[in-house]
Design a protein around this motif. Structure first.
Motif, PDB file in Angstrom:
ATOM      1  N   THR A 187       0.860  -1.183   0.000  1.00  0.00           N
ATOM      2  CA  THR A 187       0.000   0.000   0.000  1.00  0.00           C
ATOM      3  C   THR A 187       0.897   1.234   0.000  1.00  0.00           C
ATOM      4  OG1 THR A 187      -0.043   0.166   2.417  1.00  0.00           O
ATOM      5  CG2 THR A 187      -1.742  -1.234   1.377  1.00  0.00           C
ATOM      6  N   PRO A 188       0.337   2.423  -0.126  1.00  0.00           N
ATOM      7  CA  PRO A 188       1.175   3.616  -0.092  1.00  0.00           C
ATOM      8  C   PRO A 188       1.954   3.785   1.218  1.00  0.00           C
ATOM      9  CG  PRO A 188      -0.978   4.138  -0.984  1.00  0.00           C
ATOM     10  CD  PRO A 188      -1.049   2.732  -0.473  1.00  0.00           C
ATOM     11  N   TRP A 189       1.473   3.178   2.292  1.00  0.00           N
ATOM     12  CA  TRP A 189       2.125   3.348   3.593  1.00  0.00           C
ATOM     13  C   TRP A 189       2.882   2.110   4.074  1.00  0.00           C
ATOM     14  CZ3 TRP A 189      -3.074   2.835   2.758  1.00  0.00           C
ATOM     15  CH2 TRP A 189      -3.675   1.696   3.267  1.00  0.00           C
ATOM     16  N   SER A 190       2.771   1.004   3.331  1.00  0.00           N
ATOM     17  CA  SER A 190       3.354  -0.241   3.841  1.00  0.00           C
ATOM     18  C   SER A 190       3.721  -1.205   2.719  1.00  0.00           C
ATOM     19  CB  SER A 190       2.338  -0.916   4.766  1.00  0.00           C
ATOM     20  OG  SER A 190       2.773  -2.186   5.165  1.00  0.00           O
ATOM     21  N   PRO A 191       4.839  -1.906   2.864  1.00  0.00           N
ATOM     22  CA  PRO A 191       5.179  -2.934   1.888  1.00  0.00           C
ATOM     23  C   PRO A 191       4.351  -4.214   2.064  1.00  0.00           C
ATOM     24  CG  PRO A 191       6.858  -2.852   3.582  1.00  0.00           C
ATOM     25  CD  PRO A 191       5.911  -1.726   3.858  1.00  0.00           C
ATOM     26  N   ALA A 192       3.678  -4.348   3.207  1.00  0.00           N
ATOM     27  CA  ALA A 192       2.842  -5.524   3.462  1.00  0.00           C
ATOM     28  C   ALA A 192       1.738  -5.150   4.448  1.00  0.00           C
ATOM     29  CB  ALA A 192       3.683  -6.671   4.015  1.00  0.00           C
ATOM     30  N   TYR A 193       0.518  -5.043   3.926  1.00  0.00           N
ATOM     31  CA  TYR A 193      -0.637  -4.655   4.743  1.00  0.00           C
ATOM     32  C   TYR A 193      -1.834  -5.486   4.316  1.00  0.00           C
ATOM     33  CZ  TYR A 193      -4.490  -1.897   6.653  1.00  0.00           C
ATOM     34  OH  TYR A 193      -5.611  -1.506   7.330  1.00  0.00           O
ATOM     35  N   GLY A 194      -2.599  -5.955   5.295  1.00  0.00           N
ATOM     36  CA  GLY A 194      -3.818  -6.692   5.004  1.00  0.00           C
ATOM     37  C   GLY A 194      -4.768  -6.635   6.176  1.00  0.00           C
ATOM     38  N   ILE A 195      -6.036  -6.924   5.894  1.00  0.00           N
ATOM     39  CA  ILE A 195      -7.064  -6.958   6.939  1.00  0.00           C
ATOM     40  C   ILE A 195      -7.771  -8.302   6.858  1.00  0.00           C
ATOM     41  CG2 ILE A 195      -9.147  -5.896   7.882  1.00  0.00           C
ATOM     42  CD1 ILE A 195      -8.345  -3.316   6.396  1.00  0.00           C
TER      43      ILE A 195
ATOM     44  N   ILE B 241       7.903   0.509   7.854  1.00  0.00           N
ATOM     45  CA  ILE B 241       9.338   0.608   7.619  1.00  0.00           C
ATOM     46  C   ILE B 241       9.679   2.051   7.312  1.00  0.00           C
ATOM     47  CG2 ILE B 241      11.253  -0.107   6.130  1.00  0.00           C
ATOM     48  CD1 ILE B 241       9.819  -2.787   5.772  1.00  0.00           C
ATOM     49  N   GLU B 242      10.585   2.615   8.111  1.00  0.00           N
ATOM     50  CA  GLU B 242      10.977   4.015   7.937  1.00  0.00           C
ATOM     51  C   GLU B 242      11.529   4.242   6.536  1.00  0.00           C
ATOM     52  OE1 GLU B 242      14.019   7.160  10.010  1.00  0.00           O
ATOM     53  OE2 GLU B 242      13.091   5.616  11.278  1.00  0.00           O
ATOM     54  N   GLY B 243      11.049   5.291   5.886  1.00  0.00           N
ATOM     55  CA  GLY B 243      11.534   5.645   4.563  1.00  0.00           C
ATOM     56  C   GLY B 243      10.895   4.872   3.429  1.00  0.00           C
ATOM     57  N   PHE B 244       9.917   4.008   3.729  1.00  0.00           N
ATOM     58  CA  PHE B 244       9.273   3.232   2.673  1.00  0.00           C
ATOM     59  C   PHE B 244       8.500   4.142   1.724  1.00  0.00           C
ATOM     60  CE2 PHE B 244       5.434   1.225   0.993  1.00  0.00           C
ATOM     61  CZ  PHE B 244       6.009   0.222   0.226  1.00  0.00           C
ATOM     62  N   VAL B 245       8.708   3.942   0.420  1.00  0.00           N
ATOM     63  CA  VAL B 245       7.963   4.654  -0.600  1.00  0.00           C
ATOM     64  C   VAL B 245       7.441   3.606  -1.587  1.00  0.00           C
ATOM     65  CG1 VAL B 245       8.073   6.355  -2.455  1.00  0.00           C
ATOM     66  CG2 VAL B 245       9.427   6.698  -0.386  1.00  0.00           C
ATOM     67  N   SER B 246       6.121   3.594  -1.763  1.00  0.00           N
ATOM     68  CA  SER B 246       5.489   2.606  -2.644  1.00  0.00           C
ATOM     69  C   SER B 246       5.694   2.982  -4.109  1.00  0.00           C
ATOM     70  CB  SER B 246       4.001   2.533  -2.343  1.00  0.00           C
ATOM     71  OG  SER B 246       3.369   1.671  -3.248  1.00  0.00           O
ATOM     72  N   GLU B 247       5.994   1.962  -4.915  1.00  0.00           N
ATOM     73  CA  GLU B 247       6.065   2.182  -6.354  1.00  0.00           C
ATOM     74  C   GLU B 247       4.778   1.766  -7.040  1.00  0.00           C
ATOM     75  OE1 GLU B 247       9.611   0.566  -8.097  1.00  0.00           O
ATOM     76  OE2 GLU B 247      10.839   1.284  -6.449  1.00  0.00           O
ATOM     77  N   THR B 248       4.094   0.792  -6.442  1.00  0.00           N
ATOM     78  CA  THR B 248       2.830   0.338  -7.025  1.00  0.00           C
ATOM     79  C   THR B 248       1.777   0.257  -5.936  1.00  0.00           C
ATOM     80  OG1 THR B 248       3.365  -1.969  -6.610  1.00  0.00           O
ATOM     81  CG2 THR B 248       3.982  -1.083  -8.752  1.00  0.00           C
ATOM     82  N   VAL B 249       0.562   0.563  -6.298  1.00  0.00           N
ATOM     83  CA  VAL B 249      -0.548   0.498  -5.360  1.00  0.00           C
ATOM     84  C   VAL B 249      -1.689  -0.251  -6.017  1.00  0.00           C
ATOM     85  CG1 VAL B 249      -2.191   1.844  -4.016  1.00  0.00           C
ATOM     86  CG2 VAL B 249       0.112   2.723  -4.369  1.00  0.00           C
ATOM     87  N   THR B 250      -2.220  -1.262  -5.320  1.00  0.00           N
ATOM     88  CA  THR B 250      -3.403  -1.967  -5.802  1.00  0.00           C
ATOM     89  C   THR B 250      -4.407  -2.078  -4.682  1.00  0.00           C
ATOM     90  OG1 THR B 250      -2.425  -4.097  -5.193  1.00  0.00           O
ATOM     91  CG2 THR B 250      -2.106  -3.367  -7.461  1.00  0.00           C
ATOM     92  N   PHE B 251      -5.653  -1.800  -4.996  1.00  0.00           N
ATOM     93  CA  PHE B 251      -6.732  -1.934  -4.006  1.00  0.00           C
ATOM     94  C   PHE B 251      -7.849  -2.749  -4.588  1.00  0.00           C
ATOM     95  CE2 PHE B 251      -4.580   1.801  -2.347  1.00  0.00           C
ATOM     96  CZ  PHE B 251      -4.590   1.550  -1.000  1.00  0.00           C
TER      97      PHE B 251
END
Length: 146
Positions: free
Chosen positions: A113-121, A136-146
């Protein structure tokens, strides 16, 4: 300043099973687990094996749990929701995979996600809604899928 957040979960009278489940999922230490029968001598027979209070230590975070009991209606969805913060995407994925095995539903599959390399509910087999988030500090997403 808040030092920690304690999570308290209320189960639908399957607390002993929930204690075992969360112990395994989070590799938690069961600090204590007391049933109504152990704590209250004249507990009705149907409540003797219900959890009055369980305290699990998950890497320094305290998770408390109790059964709903027979005197109150259980309202799924009002029992708790929590966000588990991790600093390792692989560990987040491993926890998510354990939870999803018998999940009631997946509200959001594990993904970047834009805020996390691994996020789920995931709503686990006990009806608990868990957000699994890797921070993770400094993480910047290159791809976002929802």
């Amino acid at each position: 300043m808040i030092k920690s957040l304690e999570l308290y979960l209320v189960t639908d009278n399957n607390g002993l099973e929930a204690v075992d489940f969360y112990k395994e999922v989070f590799d938690a230490e069961v600090v204590s687990c007391t049933t109504f029968g152990q704590a209250i001598p004249d507990t009705p027979e149907e409540n003797k094996n219900l959890v009055l209070n369980a305290n699990l230590n998950i890497g320094g975070i305290r998770l408390q749990l109790s059964d709903n009991g027979s005197g109150h209606p259980y309202v799924q969805g009002m029992n708790m929701t929590a966000c588990i913060q991790l600093d390792d995407a692989e560990e987040a994925k491993a926890i998510f995979q354990k939870m999803e095995k018998e999940a009631q539903r997946i509200d959001m599959p594990m993904q970047e996600t834009p805020w996390s390399p691994a996020y789920g509910i995931v709503v686990d087999k006990f009806g608990m809604t868990w957000q699994i988030n890797t921070e993770i500090e400094g993480f910047v997403s290159e791809t976002v899928t929802f």
